[in-house]
Structures are given as structure tokens and as C-alpha cells.
Design a protein around this motif. Sequence first.
Motif, PDB file in Angstrom:
ATOM      1  N   PRO A  76       0.826  -1.210   0.000  1.00  0.00           N
ATOM      2  CA  PRO A  76       0.000   0.000   0.000  1.00  0.00           C
ATOM      3  C   PRO A  76       0.861   1.261   0.000  1.00  0.00           C
ATOM      4  O   PRO A  76       1.901   1.328   0.652  1.00  0.00           O
ATOM      5  N   THR A  77       0.410   2.260  -0.749  1.00  0.00           N
ATOM      6  CA  THR A  77       1.147   3.520  -0.843  1.00  0.00           C
ATOM      7  C   THR A  77       0.520   4.578   0.062  1.00  0.00           C
ATOM      8  O   THR A  77      -0.695   4.600   0.274  1.00  0.00           O
ATOM      9  N   ILE A  78       1.371   5.466   0.573  1.00  0.00           N
ATOM     10  CA  ILE A  78       0.921   6.502   1.502  1.00  0.00           C
ATOM     11  C   ILE A  78       1.570   7.834   1.148  1.00  0.00           C
ATOM     12  O   ILE A  78       2.753   7.891   0.800  1.00  0.00           O
ATOM     13  N   VAL A  79       0.784   8.909   1.244  1.00  0.00           N
ATOM     14  CA  VAL A  79       1.304  10.271   1.170  1.00  0.00           C
ATOM     15  C   VAL A  79       1.074  10.918   2.532  1.00  0.00           C
ATOM     16  O   VAL A  79      -0.020  10.824   3.100  1.00  0.00           O
ATOM     17  N   ILE A  80       2.103  11.569   3.061  1.00  0.00           N
ATOM     18  CA  ILE A  80       2.028  12.222   4.368  1.00  0.00           C
ATOM     19  C   ILE A  80       1.972  13.730   4.166  1.00  0.00           C
ATOM     20  O   ILE A  80       2.866  14.309   3.541  1.00  0.00           O
ATOM     21  N   ALA A  81       0.931  14.380   4.690  1.00  0.00           N
ATOM     22  CA  ALA A  81       0.804  15.836   4.587  1.00  0.00           C
ATOM     23  C   ALA A  81       0.824  16.437   5.986  1.00  0.00           C
ATOM     24  O   ALA A  81      -0.092  16.213   6.779  1.00  0.00           O
ATOM     25  N   ASP A  82       1.876  17.183   6.290  1.00  0.00           N
ATOM     26  CA  ASP A  82       2.018  17.816   7.601  1.00  0.00           C
ATOM     27  C   ASP A  82       3.052  18.924   7.483  1.00  0.00           C
ATOM     28  O   ASP A  82       4.072  18.744   6.809  1.00  0.00           O
ATOM     29  N   PHE A 130       8.187  19.023   9.867  1.00  0.00           N
ATOM     30  CA  PHE A 130       9.149  18.064   9.316  1.00  0.00           C
ATOM     31  C   PHE A 130       9.322  16.877  10.258  1.00  0.00           C
ATOM     32  O   PHE A 130       9.405  15.723   9.821  1.00  0.00           O
ATOM     33  N   LEU A 131       9.363  17.151  11.563  1.00  0.00           N
ATOM     34  CA  LEU A 131       9.544  16.083  12.545  1.00  0.00           C
ATOM     35  C   LEU A 131       8.376  15.102  12.514  1.00  0.00           C
ATOM     36  O   LEU A 131       8.576  13.882  12.577  1.00  0.00           O
ATOM     37  N   MET A 132       7.148  15.625  12.391  1.00  0.00           N
ATOM     38  CA  MET A 132       5.982  14.744  12.329  1.00  0.00           C
ATOM     39  C   MET A 132       6.010  13.902  11.064  1.00  0.00           C
ATOM     40  O   MET A 132       5.710  12.701  11.100  1.00  0.00           O
ATOM     41  N   ARG A 133       6.372  14.503   9.944  1.00  0.00           N
ATOM     42  CA  ARG A 133       6.466  13.732   8.698  1.00  0.00           C
ATOM     43  C   ARG A 133       7.518  12.638   8.826  1.00  0.00           C
ATOM     44  O   ARG A 133       7.312  11.506   8.381  1.00  0.00           O
ATOM     45  N   LYS A 134       8.638  12.975   9.448  1.00  0.00           N
ATOM     46  CA  LYS A 134       9.712  12.000   9.638  1.00  0.00           C
ATOM     47  C   LYS A 134       9.249  10.844  10.522  1.00  0.00           C
ATOM     48  O   LYS A 134       9.510   9.671  10.220  1.00  0.00           O
ATOM     49  N   ASN A 135       8.552  11.171  11.614  1.00  0.00           N
ATOM     50  CA  ASN A 135       8.067  10.132  12.529  1.00  0.00           C
ATOM     51  C   ASN A 135       7.070   9.202  11.838  1.00  0.00           C
ATOM     52  O   ASN A 135       7.139   7.973  11.975  1.00  0.00           O
ATOM     53  N   LEU A 136       6.134   9.795  11.094  1.00  0.00           N
ATOM     54  CA  LEU A 136       5.140   8.980  10.399  1.00  0.00           C
ATOM     55  C   LEU A 136       5.784   8.135   9.304  1.00  0.00           C
ATOM     56  O   LEU A 136       5.423   6.970   9.108  1.00  0.00           O
ATOM     57  N   ARG A 137       6.740   8.711   8.594  1.00  0.00           N
ATOM     58  CA  ARG A 137       7.435   7.948   7.547  1.00  0.00           C
ATOM     59  C   ARG A 137       8.126   6.725   8.150  1.00  0.00           C
ATOM     60  O   ARG A 137       8.072   5.620   7.589  1.00  0.00           O
ATOM     61  N   THR A 138       8.761   6.920   9.299  1.00  0.00           N
ATOM     62  CA  THR A 138       9.442   5.806   9.964  1.00  0.00           C
ATOM     63  C   THR A 138       8.452   4.719  10.360  1.00  0.00           C
ATOM     64  O   THR A 138       8.685   3.523  10.137  1.00  0.00           O
ATOM     65  N   GLU A 169       5.668  13.349   0.380  1.00  0.00           N
ATOM     66  CA  GLU A 169       5.333  14.152   1.548  1.00  0.00           C
ATOM     67  C   GLU A 169       4.910  15.539   1.073  1.00  0.00           C
ATOM     68  O   GLU A 169       5.315  15.985  -0.001  1.00  0.00           O
ATOM     69  N   ALA A 170       4.089  16.208   1.886  1.00  0.00           N
ATOM     70  CA  ALA A 170       3.650  17.568   1.561  1.00  0.00           C
ATOM     71  C   ALA A 170       3.668  18.406   2.830  1.00  0.00           C
ATOM     72  O   ALA A 170       3.273  17.933   3.895  1.00  0.00           O
ATOM     73  N   GLY A 171       4.126  19.650   2.701  1.00  0.00           N
ATOM     74  CA  GLY A 171       4.250  20.516   3.865  1.00  0.00           C
ATOM     75  C   GLY A 171       3.134  21.525   4.024  1.00  0.00           C
ATOM     76  O   GLY A 171       3.123  22.296   4.978  1.00  0.00           O
ATOM     77  N   ASN A 172       2.178  21.538   3.091  1.00  0.00           N
ATOM     78  CA  ASN A 172       1.019  22.420   3.213  1.00  0.00           C
ATOM     79  C   ASN A 172      -0.157  21.811   2.452  1.00  0.00           C
ATOM     80  O   ASN A 172       0.001  20.838   1.710  1.00  0.00           O
ATOM     81  N   GLY A 173      -1.335  22.394   2.642  1.00  0.00           N
ATOM     82  CA  GLY A 173      -2.532  21.824   2.050  1.00  0.00           C
ATOM     83  C   GLY A 173      -2.531  21.817   0.533  1.00  0.00           C
ATOM     84  O   GLY A 173      -2.976  20.855  -0.103  1.00  0.00           O
ATOM     85  N   LYS A 174      -2.020  22.882  -0.064  1.00  0.00           N
ATOM     86  CA  LYS A 174      -1.983  22.962  -1.525  1.00  0.00           C
ATOM     87  C   LYS A 174      -1.069  21.886  -2.101  1.00  0.00           C
ATOM     88  O   LYS A 174      -1.398  21.228  -3.100  1.00  0.00           O
ATOM     89  N   ALA A 175       0.082  21.691  -1.457  1.00  0.00           N
ATOM     90  CA  ALA A 175       1.010  20.650  -1.902  1.00  0.00           C
ATOM     91  C   ALA A 175       0.406  19.265  -1.696  1.00  0.00           C
ATOM     92  O   ALA A 175       0.674  18.339  -2.472  1.00  0.00           O
TER      93      ALA A 175
END
Length: 206
Positions: free
Chosen positions: A2-8, A11-19, A31-37
Motif C-alpha cells: 500500500p502507498t501513503i502520502v504524508i501531509a504535515d 518536518f519532525l511529524m512527517r519524519k516520525n510517520l514515515r518511519t 510528503e507535503a508541507g502544506n494543504g496545496k502541496a
Amino acid sequence: MPTIVIADDSFLMRKNLRTIFSQAGYDVVAEAGNGKAAVKAYKEYRPDIMTMDITMPVMSGIDAVKEITSEFPQAKIIMITALDQKHMVFQAISNGAKHYIMKPFNISQVLSVVKSVLEGDETKKPTQEPYSVLKEEDLYIVAVKGPLEEKNLTLLQGTVQGLLLTERCQILFDLSENPFDEIVAVRLEEMLRKIKGSEGHYAIRR
């Protein structure tokens, strides 16, 4: 896989979720750092799951959910939210999000929610019924869609009274007019009177 995209926006939260996801065998494709992305990433990768922070710059998580689900109603989006944003979860779910994870969270909680959404198990949307009761840790959230008819109010009263007895709930809070950190205690009768007249979100503390 399964594939996942993380939007947050953290950076630390994205890193934790990716791990967490990578170690569990999921493929984090973007990964995306804002809603538009986040909207752009969803359209590009069409992931099996997207995690979406509620509060982000440029475009909020709720607005991103609206835009994504308007074009891709089957999108499986899980909101990541803090305790003081809990009242916003209902907006996200009403606009197409499938579930949510409350911060701070643990690994098993995250993976359990992702697994349930992948299998098609969604959080009950408040708009599907005149009212719904959702359980979250030590709170039961009552979501009311518009004024209730007398029969539905009676059913809800029985539900609330049952929680007071069987779950040892003792304190009622009205969330419809107050931020989560400024909630005020109300008696059952007052809560039901308010529910009868208008829509809103209410919490019953265990």
C-alpha cells in the motif's frame, strides 16, 4: 505494498510517520508541507492512504480534503489532529475524511487506524444520522445535525443516561460554543435542551 502520502507542516511529524509506515511495510511515495502541496501530491500519486494534518499553511487540511474528495470521492484520507482541534475533526469527516488520529499517538494506534481504513472501516460521519456518538479515549462525542425530533431526542437521552450509568460518566461538557480548552460543565437537562434546538458537538467525560 500500500502507498501513503504524508501531509504535515512539521518536518519532525512527517519524519516520525514515515518511519512508522516504512517499518510496517508501507510505501511512502511523497510528503507535503502544506494543504496545496497535499492536493497536488494526491493527484500525482493517487495513494492508497493519505494522512492529513488539520492545520497547515497556504491551505488548511480541511480545505485540502474538500478539494481532493470533490474530484476523488473514494480517497482514503486520515486526519492528524491535536486535542484542542478535536471539534474540527467533524468538519473534516463531513467533508470526506475517512478517519482520524489524535496526537500524541502511539505506533499501534496509527497502524490500527490505517489498517481499518484500508479495509473499508470508516468513522461514522455525523451527517449520516440525526445524531451520532463517537468514542475517543476518555470522551464520548455527541454530534448533532440540526434540531432533533422528540423521538430522536428521547433515544439520545437514553443513550446518554446509559453512558452515565454503565461507563460511569459523570461530567457533561457543551462544545458547541466554546473552544475545547474552555469547555463548561452543564447538567444533562440543559445539554438535551440545547441539543433539541440546534446542531452542535457535545462531549461526555468518562
